[in-house]
Design a protein around this motif. Structure first.
Motif, PDB file in Angstrom:
ATOM      1  N   LYS A 118      -0.089   0.940  -9.044  1.00  0.00           N
ATOM      2  CA  LYS A 118       0.554  -0.200  -9.710  1.00  0.00           C
ATOM      3  C   LYS A 118       1.779  -0.662  -8.935  1.00  0.00           C
ATOM      4  N   ILE A 119       2.564   0.306  -8.420  1.00  0.00           N
ATOM      5  CA  ILE A 119       3.765  -0.049  -7.655  1.00  0.00           C
ATOM      6  C   ILE A 119       3.378  -0.791  -6.380  1.00  0.00           C
ATOM      7  N   ILE A 120       2.312  -0.336  -5.710  1.00  0.00           N
ATOM      8  CA  ILE A 120       1.847  -1.029  -4.507  1.00  0.00           C
ATOM      9  C   ILE A 120       1.448  -2.462  -4.847  1.00  0.00           C
ATOM     10  N   ASP A 121       0.774  -2.643  -5.966  1.00  0.00           N
ATOM     11  CA  ASP A 121       0.386  -3.979  -6.402  1.00  0.00           C
ATOM     12  C   ASP A 121       1.622  -4.837  -6.676  1.00  0.00           C
ATOM     13  N   ASP A 122       2.641  -4.237  -7.313  1.00  0.00           N
ATOM     14  CA  ASP A 122       3.887  -4.968  -7.581  1.00  0.00           C
ATOM     15  C   ASP A 122       4.561  -5.397  -6.284  1.00  0.00           C
ATOM     16  N   VAL A 123       4.592  -4.478  -5.318  1.00  0.00           N
ATOM     17  CA  VAL A 123       5.229  -4.791  -4.035  1.00  0.00           C
ATOM     18  C   VAL A 123       4.481  -5.917  -3.330  1.00  0.00           C
ATOM     19  N   MET A 124       3.154  -5.871  -3.387  1.00  0.00           N
ATOM     20  CA  MET A 124       2.352  -6.932  -2.747  1.00  0.00           C
ATOM     21  C   MET A 124       2.580  -8.281  -3.426  1.00  0.00           C
ATOM     22  N   ASN A 125       2.987  -8.243  -4.696  1.00  0.00           N
ATOM     23  CA  ASN A 125       3.283  -9.471  -5.428  1.00  0.00           C
ATOM     24  C   ASN A 125       4.772  -9.793  -5.436  1.00  0.00           C
ATOM     25  N   LYS A 126       5.463  -9.307  -4.384  1.00  0.00           N
ATOM     26  CA  LYS A 126       6.849  -9.693  -4.076  1.00  0.00           C
ATOM     27  C   LYS A 126       7.904  -9.043  -4.974  1.00  0.00           C
ATOM     28  N   THR A 127       7.573  -7.957  -5.679  1.00  0.00           N
ATOM     29  CA  THR A 127       8.608  -7.244  -6.430  1.00  0.00           C
ATOM     30  C   THR A 127       9.482  -6.459  -5.453  1.00  0.00           C
ATOM     31  N   ASP A 128      10.797  -6.656  -5.518  1.00  0.00           N
ATOM     32  CA  ASP A 128      11.725  -5.997  -4.605  1.00  0.00           C
ATOM     33  C   ASP A 128      12.109  -4.619  -5.150  1.00  0.00           C
ATOM     34  N   MET A 129      11.768  -3.577  -4.413  1.00  0.00           N
ATOM     35  CA  MET A 129      12.116  -2.213  -4.823  1.00  0.00           C
ATOM     36  C   MET A 129      13.001  -1.530  -3.790  1.00  0.00           C
ATOM     37  N   SER A 130      13.511  -2.285  -2.855  1.00  0.00           N
ATOM     38  CA  SER A 130      14.290  -1.697  -1.768  1.00  0.00           C
ATOM     39  C   SER A 130      15.600  -1.082  -2.246  1.00  0.00           C
ATOM     40  N   HIS A 131      16.056  -1.450  -3.451  1.00  0.00           N
ATOM     41  CA  HIS A 131      17.316  -0.893  -3.962  1.00  0.00           C
ATOM     42  C   HIS A 131      17.118   0.496  -4.569  1.00  0.00           C
ATOM     43  N   PHE A 132      15.857   0.900  -4.786  1.00  0.00           N
ATOM     44  CA  PHE A 132      15.602   2.235  -5.325  1.00  0.00           C
ATOM     45  C   PHE A 132      15.768   3.291  -4.238  1.00  0.00           C
ATOM     46  N   THR A 133      16.300   4.455  -4.618  1.00  0.00           N
ATOM     47  CA  THR A 133      16.331   5.590  -3.690  1.00  0.00           C
ATOM     48  C   THR A 133      15.067   6.434  -3.834  1.00  0.00           C
ATOM     49  N   HIS A 134      14.407   6.341  -4.968  1.00  0.00           N
ATOM     50  CA  HIS A 134      13.087   6.943  -5.171  1.00  0.00           C
ATOM     51  C   HIS A 134      12.367   6.109  -6.229  1.00  0.00           C
ATOM     52  N   LEU A 135      11.066   6.222  -6.268  1.00  0.00           N
ATOM     53  CA  LEU A 135      10.296   5.368  -7.176  1.00  0.00           C
ATOM     54  C   LEU A 135      10.269   5.964  -8.577  1.00  0.00           C
ATOM     55  N   PRO A 136      10.675   5.201  -9.591  1.00  0.00           N
ATOM     56  CA  PRO A 136      10.738   5.709 -10.965  1.00  0.00           C
ATOM     57  C   PRO A 136       9.344   6.097 -11.478  1.00  0.00           C
ATOM     58  N   GLY A 137       9.296   7.237 -12.152  1.00  0.00           N
ATOM     59  CA  GLY A 137       8.049   7.691 -12.752  1.00  0.00           C
ATOM     60  C   GLY A 137       7.183   8.540 -11.854  1.00  0.00           C
ATOM     61  N   LEU A 138       7.499   8.613 -10.562  1.00  0.00           N
ATOM     62  CA  LEU A 138       6.714   9.415  -9.629  1.00  0.00           C
ATOM     63  C   LEU A 138       7.451  10.701  -9.282  1.00  0.00           C
ATOM     64  N   SER A 139       6.695  11.772  -9.081  1.00  0.00           N
ATOM     65  CA  SER A 139       7.305  13.056  -8.726  1.00  0.00           C
ATOM     66  C   SER A 139       7.634  13.079  -7.232  1.00  0.00           C
ATOM     67  N   ALA A 140       8.292  14.151  -6.810  1.00  0.00           N
ATOM     68  CA  ALA A 140       8.719  14.270  -5.411  1.00  0.00           C
ATOM     69  C   ALA A 140       7.546  14.301  -4.438  1.00  0.00           C
ATOM     70  N   VAL A 141       6.383  14.809  -4.882  1.00  0.00           N
ATOM     71  CA  VAL A 141       5.238  14.911  -3.970  1.00  0.00           C
ATOM     72  C   VAL A 141       4.318  13.696  -4.059  1.00  0.00           C
ATOM     73  N   ASP A 142       4.664  12.725  -4.893  1.00  0.00           N
ATOM     74  CA  ASP A 142       3.867  11.498  -4.995  1.00  0.00           C
ATOM     75  C   ASP A 142       4.352  10.489  -3.959  1.00  0.00           C
ATOM     76  N   TYR A 143       3.965  10.705  -2.729  1.00  0.00           N
ATOM     77  CA  TYR A 143       4.248   9.754  -1.666  1.00  0.00           C
ATOM     78  C   TYR A 143       3.034   9.723  -0.743  1.00  0.00           C
ATOM     79  N   LEU A 144       2.935   8.723   0.086  1.00  0.00           N
ATOM     80  CA  LEU A 144       1.814   8.604   1.005  1.00  0.00           C
ATOM     81  C   LEU A 144       2.168   9.296   2.316  1.00  0.00           C
ATOM     82  N   GLU A 145       1.537  10.438   2.536  1.00  0.00           N
ATOM     83  CA  GLU A 145       1.861  11.258   3.714  1.00  0.00           C
ATOM     84  C   GLU A 145       0.992  10.854   4.898  1.00  0.00           C
ATOM     85  N   ALA A 146       1.598  10.809   6.070  1.00  0.00           N
ATOM     86  CA  ALA A 146       0.885  10.558   7.320  1.00  0.00           C
ATOM     87  C   ALA A 146       0.962  11.796   8.192  1.00  0.00           C
ATOM     88  N   GLN A 147      -0.153  12.164   8.791  1.00  0.00           N
ATOM     89  CA  GLN A 147      -0.194  13.248   9.773  1.00  0.00           C
ATOM     90  C   GLN A 147      -0.429  12.608  11.141  1.00  0.00           C
TER      91      GLN A 147
END
Length: 211
Positions: A118-147
């Motif tokens: 949902k957050i990705i969809d919001d961002v694609m629809n121009k919702t600005d989240m750059s002021h957040f230091t972490h995404l609300p409602g998501l845990s510390a391990v809920d991020y997209l990891e790259a190897q």
């Protein structure tokens, strides 16, 4: 058929001419059997994967701020040598079949936390989240990891280095504590550290941002 069986029997009854085969096997075992204790003579440390995060919400402190507020931004083409996961790769529920690549990123969408989608969809629809230091409602391990499955060179692959002003302050404070305890010899001021980062960035053609 009889001729083939005779050849098999003959081969099985052969004796080694000398101990060359045994010696060769032992040498190979010695040189190639372990990557954990440094015995594999062909092993190159650069082939170990490097870990990163996709900062899809353009968070101020990067895509995985639980690991620190300072981070690097790699150039876009590095993604071609990456695999991706919808969460931290140490999460027990992660399977090899969850790994995604640039050519099949649908696996991220299929397996990620619905709130992340949902957050990705919001961002694609121009919702600005750059002021957040972490995404609300998501845990510390809920991020997209790259190897990253390639060597990273500062003067080739790094676009920007982003240094947290808070961490510059903390570095000076913590180093001063170590000096007082006799565990360090000198203290670099925040400005001195910033000057070092500036010199390094200029030398390697990297943009430096102080957050």
């Amino acid at each position: 058929m009889k001729q083939a069986l005779d050849r098999i029997k003959e081969y099985g009854s052969r004796k080694p001419i000398d101990n060359f085969a045994t010696t060769n096997l032992l040498n190979r075992f010695k040189n190639f059997t372990s990557t954990l204790v440094g015995r594999n003579i062909t092993f190159q440390p650069s082939i170990r994967p490097k870990y990163a995060a996709l900062n899809y919400a353009k968070l101020k402190y990067g895509g995985a701020p639980m690991y620190g507020q300072s981070y690097m931004i790699l150039k876009e083409y590095v993604k071609d040598n990456c695999t991706f996961l919808h969460a931290d790769s140490l999460t027990p529920s992660i399977l090899n079949s969850h790994l995604a690549k640039q050519t099949h990123l649908y696996r991220l969408i299929l397996n990620m936390n619905p709130l992340m989608l949902k957050i990705i969809d919001d961002v694609m629809n121009k919702t600005d989240m750059s002021h957040f230091t972490h995404l609300p409602g998501l845990s510390a391990v809920d991020y997209l990891e790259a190897q990253i499955h390639t060597e990273i060179k500062f003067n080739r692959d790094v676009k920007s280095i982003c240094i947290s002003r808070n961490e510059l302050w903390n570095a000076e404070i913590e180093t001063r504590k170590l000096v007082n305890q006799g565990k360090a010899f000198t203290v670099k001021s925040r400005q001195e550290l910033e000057d070092i980062y500036n010199e390094f960035a200029n030398k390697n053609g990297i943009e430096l941002k102080i957050l």
